[in-house]
Design a protein around this motif. Sequence first.
Motif, PDB file in Angstrom:
ATOM      1  N   PRO A 149     -32.356  39.638  45.794  1.00  0.00           N
ATOM      2  CA  PRO A 149     -33.501  39.503  46.708  1.00  0.00           C
ATOM      3  C   PRO A 149     -33.134  38.986  48.092  1.00  0.00           C
ATOM      4  N   HIS A 150     -32.074  38.159  48.182  1.00  0.00           N
ATOM      5  CA  HIS A 150     -31.754  37.578  49.490  1.00  0.00           C
ATOM      6  C   HIS A 150     -31.023  38.552  50.408  1.00  0.00           C
ATOM      7  N   LYS A 151     -30.492  39.632  49.866  1.00  0.00           N
ATOM      8  CA  LYS A 151     -29.773  40.589  50.699  1.00  0.00           C
ATOM      9  C   LYS A 151     -30.749  41.424  51.521  1.00  0.00           C
ATOM     10  N   LYS A 152     -30.356  41.718  52.744  1.00  0.00           N
ATOM     11  CA  LYS A 152     -31.154  42.585  53.600  1.00  0.00           C
ATOM     12  C   LYS A 152     -30.798  44.034  53.285  1.00  0.00           C
ATOM     13  N   LEU A 153     -31.810  44.791  52.892  1.00  0.00           N
ATOM     14  CA  LEU A 153     -31.584  46.174  52.462  1.00  0.00           C
ATOM     15  C   LEU A 153     -31.909  47.123  53.613  1.00  0.00           C
ATOM     16  N   LEU A 154     -30.903  47.884  54.018  1.00  0.00           N
ATOM     17  CA  LEU A 154     -31.067  48.938  55.014  1.00  0.00           C
ATOM     18  C   LEU A 154     -31.166  50.265  54.263  1.00  0.00           C
ATOM     19  N   LEU A 155     -32.129  51.087  54.613  1.00  0.00           N
ATOM     20  CA  LEU A 155     -32.371  52.331  53.887  1.00  0.00           C
ATOM     21  C   LEU A 155     -32.252  53.538  54.801  1.00  0.00           C
ATOM     22  N   ASN A 156     -31.611  54.580  54.279  1.00  0.00           N
ATOM     23  CA  ASN A 156     -31.611  55.888  54.923  1.00  0.00           C
ATOM     24  C   ASN A 156     -31.982  56.932  53.873  1.00  0.00           C
ATOM     25  N   GLU A 214     -20.292  52.862  59.951  1.00  0.00           N
ATOM     26  CA  GLU A 214     -19.638  52.050  60.980  1.00  0.00           C
ATOM     27  C   GLU A 214     -20.490  50.839  61.340  1.00  0.00           C
ATOM     28  N   VAL A 215     -21.800  51.019  61.367  1.00  0.00           N
ATOM     29  CA  VAL A 215     -22.705  49.906  61.668  1.00  0.00           C
ATOM     30  C   VAL A 215     -22.644  48.860  60.557  1.00  0.00           C
ATOM     31  N   VAL A 216     -22.631  49.307  59.311  1.00  0.00           N
ATOM     32  CA  VAL A 216     -22.517  48.368  58.185  1.00  0.00           C
ATOM     33  C   VAL A 216     -21.221  47.577  58.284  1.00  0.00           C
ATOM     34  N   GLN A 217     -20.138  48.257  58.587  1.00  0.00           N
ATOM     35  CA  GLN A 217     -18.850  47.569  58.724  1.00  0.00           C
ATOM     36  C   GLN A 217     -18.915  46.515  59.825  1.00  0.00           C
ATOM     37  N   ASP A 218     -19.551  46.860  60.935  1.00  0.00           N
ATOM     38  CA  ASP A 218     -19.675  45.920  62.053  1.00  0.00           C
ATOM     39  C   ASP A 218     -20.517  44.705  61.654  1.00  0.00           C
ATOM     40  N   LEU A 219     -21.608  44.938  60.932  1.00  0.00           N
ATOM     41  CA  LEU A 219     -22.476  43.833  60.520  1.00  0.00           C
ATOM     42  C   LEU A 219     -21.786  42.927  59.513  1.00  0.00           C
ATOM     43  N   LEU A 220     -20.999  43.511  58.631  1.00  0.00           N
ATOM     44  CA  LEU A 220     -20.269  42.697  57.648  1.00  0.00           C
ATOM     45  C   LEU A 220     -19.214  41.827  58.327  1.00  0.00           C
ATOM     46  N   LYS A 221     -18.606  42.334  59.382  1.00  0.00           N
ATOM     47  CA  LYS A 221     -17.647  41.536  60.144  1.00  0.00           C
ATOM     48  C   LYS A 221     -18.317  40.335  60.789  1.00  0.00           C
ATOM     49  N   LYS A 222     -19.628  40.452  61.013  1.00  0.00           N
ATOM     50  CA  LYS A 222     -20.400  39.360  61.603  1.00  0.00           C
ATOM     51  C   LYS A 222     -21.072  38.503  60.534  1.00  0.00           C
ATOM     52  N   SER A 223     -20.582  38.658  59.298  1.00  0.00           N
ATOM     53  CA  SER A 223     -21.044  37.853  58.149  1.00  0.00           C
ATOM     54  C   SER A 223     -22.504  38.080  57.810  1.00  0.00           C
ATOM     55  N   ARG A 224     -22.966  39.294  58.013  1.00  0.00           N
ATOM     56  CA  ARG A 224     -24.332  39.633  57.653  1.00  0.00           C
ATOM     57  C   ARG A 224     -24.369  40.076  56.186  1.00  0.00           C
ATOM     58  N   ASP A 225     -25.311  39.517  55.429  1.00  0.00           N
ATOM     59  CA  ASP A 225     -25.420  39.827  54.003  1.00  0.00           C
ATOM     60  C   ASP A 225     -26.367  41.023  53.847  1.00  0.00           C
ATOM     61  N   ILE A 226     -25.813  42.228  53.924  1.00  0.00           N
ATOM     62  CA  ILE A 226     -26.620  43.445  53.942  1.00  0.00           C
ATOM     63  C   ILE A 226     -26.134  44.430  52.886  1.00  0.00           C
ATOM     64  N   HIS A 227     -27.015  45.378  52.597  1.00  0.00           N
ATOM     65  CA  HIS A 227     -26.649  46.478  51.696  1.00  0.00           C
ATOM     66  C   HIS A 227     -27.346  47.730  52.196  1.00  0.00           C
ATOM     67  N   LEU A 228     -26.576  48.818  52.345  1.00  0.00           N
ATOM     68  CA  LEU A 228     -27.112  50.095  52.794  1.00  0.00           C
ATOM     69  C   LEU A 228     -27.343  51.000  51.589  1.00  0.00           C
ATOM     70  N   VAL A 229     -28.544  51.524  51.474  1.00  0.00           N
ATOM     71  CA  VAL A 229     -28.891  52.491  50.425  1.00  0.00           C
ATOM     72  C   VAL A 229     -29.135  53.846  51.093  1.00  0.00           C
ATOM     73  N   ILE A 230     -28.444  54.865  50.604  1.00  0.00           N
ATOM     74  CA  ILE A 230     -28.601  56.222  51.119  1.00  0.00           C
ATOM     75  C   ILE A 230     -29.169  57.079  50.001  1.00  0.00           C
ATOM     76  N   ALA A 231     -30.402  57.528  50.188  1.00  0.00           N
ATOM     77  CA  ALA A 231     -31.097  58.332  49.181  1.00  0.00           C
ATOM     78  C   ALA A 231     -31.060  59.795  49.594  1.00  0.00           C
ATOM     79  N   GLY A 232     -30.340  60.591  48.834  1.00  0.00           N
ATOM     80  CA  GLY A 232     -30.234  62.009  49.129  1.00  0.00           C
ATOM     81  C   GLY A 232     -28.965  62.587  48.542  1.00  0.00           C
ATOM     82  N   GLU A 233     -28.868  63.900  48.598  1.00  0.00           N
ATOM     83  CA  GLU A 233     -27.688  64.627  48.156  1.00  0.00           C
ATOM     84  C   GLU A 233     -27.259  65.561  49.265  1.00  0.00           C
TER      85      GLU A 233
END
Length: 392
Positions: free
Chosen positions: A202-209, A224-243
């Motif tokens: 629940p505490h993770k920030k979820l980014l959705l595409n 690349e954006v996720v990698q940049d945010l993780l370098k800045k110690s951001r607790d995030i998770h990217l979900v990509i819905a699609g095929e």
Amino acid sequence: MRILMISDVYFPRINGVSTSIQTFKRELEIAGHEVYLIAPSYPEPMVDDDTILRIESRGVTLDPEDRMMKYRKLINQLPQLREKGFDLVHINTPFVAHYAGLTLARKLDIPCITTYHTLFEEYLYHYIPWIPKSVLRWAARSFSVSQCQALDGIITPSSIIASLLQQYGISNPIVTIPTGIDVSDFESGNGDKFRDSLGIEPHKKLLLNVSRVAYEKNIGRLLEVVQDLLKKSRDIHLVIAGEGPAKQSYIQQARDMGIADHVSFIGYLDRSTDLIDCYHSADLFVFSSKTETQGLVLLEAMAAGTPVVAIAEMGTKEVLQDGLGVKITDGTVSDFSAKIVEVLDQPDLHNTLSESAKLYAKDWDSSRLSARMAEYYVNITTQYPRELGSHA
């Protein structure tokens, strides 16, 4: 009116064209029109009503998601189609559907129109990279001109695409009618349940595409954006819905970048259940495509109250207005990351964008836009005998 739609794609194949057809078909039927659809058969079993005619099809080598209808099988439907007394043929894709639809319309002596859903000049070089991009762009434009000039009318989802087609040299009449949404479909969802199903804390920030996972969707920029945010110690998770054809490549790219534990590729979701929960699970909807003719998923996310951070290019320029549910980015990694951090770090801003997103989505009401489509149909059929002549 009695309308015959023809498309090379439809559900269970999930994409913007399928969604657009389903939306207009449903709303036009509610308004009292009869709408029939010819679409490919798929290996997956489908339960269709008697207004959907599935045509035997075969696989497409370069894209296993898609099917190619057998032209002769489609044309052989002419006698039963003639009995229906259709007023108009509405083509939605430029492959077998275009050529068969045009042939059927001329034999039935009714007008034939198309919706220009896909900007091919920005697609082909991703799949045929050994041919120079300039050559492919010329080929795509020539292909579009030859098809559109054979029709009685062209619909585009945005005025930017209409202007581009006119620049190609297309002189046939073009109107802009976007696809709308029924906001009530997206107002309620169980985001917590969806997070739990993916094991995202629940505490993770979820980014959705939500997108077809294809190279032209520019999903690599999101990685690349996720990698940049993780370098800045951001607790995030990217979900990509699609095929899509680029899925395995992007999965490998995430591994190579060392971010695979922070990215989930979850495939297609049921549009009436899981997808809605998915929208409600996200803290932000992120979108990096530069080739959209409209971008329906942006409006779906907004209808769910999920703020958006996105690039506004091509058709999305007319969907997105900075501050109305969205922060627009210039697309660079630094600016994309900064806009995400700005919204996530300011709860008041996040709430303001969420509320304005829901209000803004209502401006794209599907019943109102479908009424515009019905009016266009009437205009085309009224003009056809008098101005366009017979095509026996």
